[in-house]
Design an enzyme around this catalytic site. Sequence first.
Site, mmCIF file in Angstrom:
data_model
loop_
_atom_site.group_PDB
_atom_site.id
_atom_site.type_symbol
_atom_site.label_atom_id
_atom_site.label_comp_id
_atom_site.label_asym_id
_atom_site.label_seq_id
_atom_site.Cartn_x
_atom_site.Cartn_y
_atom_site.Cartn_z
ATOM 1 N N HIS A 185 9.576 35.285 -17.219
ATOM 2 C CA HIS A 185 9.630 36.464 -18.059
ATOM 3 C C HIS A 185 9.305 36.179 -19.412
ATOM 4 O O HIS A 185 8.717 37.464 -19.864
ATOM 5 C CB HIS A 185 10.940 36.858 -17.491
ATOM 6 C CG HIS A 185 11.183 37.001 -16.871
ATOM 7 N ND1 HIS A 185 11.171 36.377 -15.478
ATOM 8 C CD2 HIS A 185 10.518 38.195 -15.382
ATOM 9 C CE1 HIS A 185 11.580 36.836 -14.222
ATOM 10 N NE2 HIS A 185 10.860 38.080 -14.510
ATOM 11 N N ASP A 212 2.140 38.145 -10.829
ATOM 12 C CA ASP A 212 3.446 38.433 -10.601
ATOM 13 C C ASP A 212 3.878 39.016 -11.297
ATOM 14 O O ASP A 212 1.819 39.907 -12.062
ATOM 15 C CB ASP A 212 4.365 36.817 -11.303
ATOM 16 C CG ASP A 212 5.931 36.245 -11.381
ATOM 17 O OD1 ASP A 212 6.249 37.589 -10.429
ATOM 18 O OD2 ASP A 212 6.254 36.011 -11.228
#
Length: 517
Positions: free
Chosen positions: A187, A259
């Site tokens: 992230h 993703d």
Amino acid sequence: MSSSKHSSALRRLALSVLQPGFVGTEAPDWILRDIGDGLASVVLFSRNIVSTEQVARLTGQLRAENPDLIVAIDEEAGDVTRIESATGSSRPGNFALGTVDDAELTEAVAADLGRQLRAAGVSLDYAPSADVNSNPDNPIIGVRSFGSDPDVVSRHTSAWIRGLQSSGVAACAKHFPGHGDVAVDSHHDLPSYPAGREEIAAQALPPFRAAVAAGVRAVMSGHLLVPAYDPDLPATLSRRILHGLLREELGFDGLVVSDAIEMGAVTRRYGIDGATVKAVAAGVDAVCVGGESAEEATVALLVKALTTAVTGGELPEERLAEAADRVREFARWSAGLRAAGDAGTTAGVGDSGTTAGAGDGIGHIAARRAVRLTGAARAALPLTAAPHVVELAPVTNMAIGKETPWGVAGPLRERLPGTTSVRVRGQELEEGTVALERCALEPAAGRPLVIVARDVARHAWMSRAVTGLTAARPDAIVVEMGLPGTATTAAAQIFTHGASAASGVAAAEILTTTSAG
């Protein structure tokens, strides 16, 4: 074809390869317009969800524009839940299921989840995590994995896919080629998986091979660098990995989903628009976006980036058209799967002959079976007086909703009225704004003390807190709701192998009903 018609066709192609999120519990006008213009998918997050019935109304509103619209969700059960983000998942996560190691149970839990998602109108679930958690310091996977053994992960990845798809919801194996042996959260930055090809083939790839064999039709790429295959580009942006490894070597011919494209692992270097173009060029068919960037302007930016890349020669139009074709093919297949699920053509079988159709029960059965106790804990139970509960709360990764409740104090209070509790964070201890003597030990004087931890072995402050508390109170019982580790020194320990609501209830039941023998 005129330039205006070509421009319009290009825009439709670009829209069709995006899977955007949006804000609100009703569909915003811009999403409905984009669906009419060619948008083929959306993804739901907890901000879109109040109840299954409300989501069903929302998905009905969306599908009025396109009956085959792909409605995706990032619902793993366990710690990562969207459909039950307000209450915590009523089903344990992967690590708990891998610990039990009963493939029929895993299939039944996934089928139960699939029925709930199908009733809500969801057609694609970004799950299961097929990652082998071979690095215990992994900050992003942990209990989201079925375990550290490739055989166990392969077995349960297959079972989960079978169960979910038996209920009419498409599965999506993630995060290819395996996110389990990294030490950086993608992230925020780009993790690296430095293993050689032989190790990758033995350790990370077996669950994905098993997923393909089990009939998975969607695979999500991971934002990680795998130098053995591509020393320069992360997997999501690497044709060598997505085409050479996934398509050619593993024989996968379904939908490749990225993703979340706004994650720092790819945007820090390429920007969200550059990363999107490179992902599609590399072989991604559907770009997930909108967990963080959920505005109309983001979709417009990405559509412009894709169309400009085609007209500028950076992205072959044939590749964009191929991606759009795969999205349409998947949409048709998943609509058929959903219709078959609605017809109730299949049913899973759970623990001890319990059918997966038994409803809420299967999640509880699975969570209870996943609990493990040390002998000292068993001898100290059941609790006969209301305890004081100290919950040590780490900062969780972004995959886990901050709003999602977890812990043991709530369900314990229901069973032993008078139970008190405190939740302590590492920053509070480090800043000295909270002292364990005052908030933990003093309220527990003359009463049982229950310490709840979450990945104690990964957090030095938590290890120090547990060590200090158990030194002062050797009779304390420690409930570990993350990965079991060596940092906990208390003899009396309970391991739930996950922090779902179901796991918290299972721990509370053990604390109040278990006795020696």
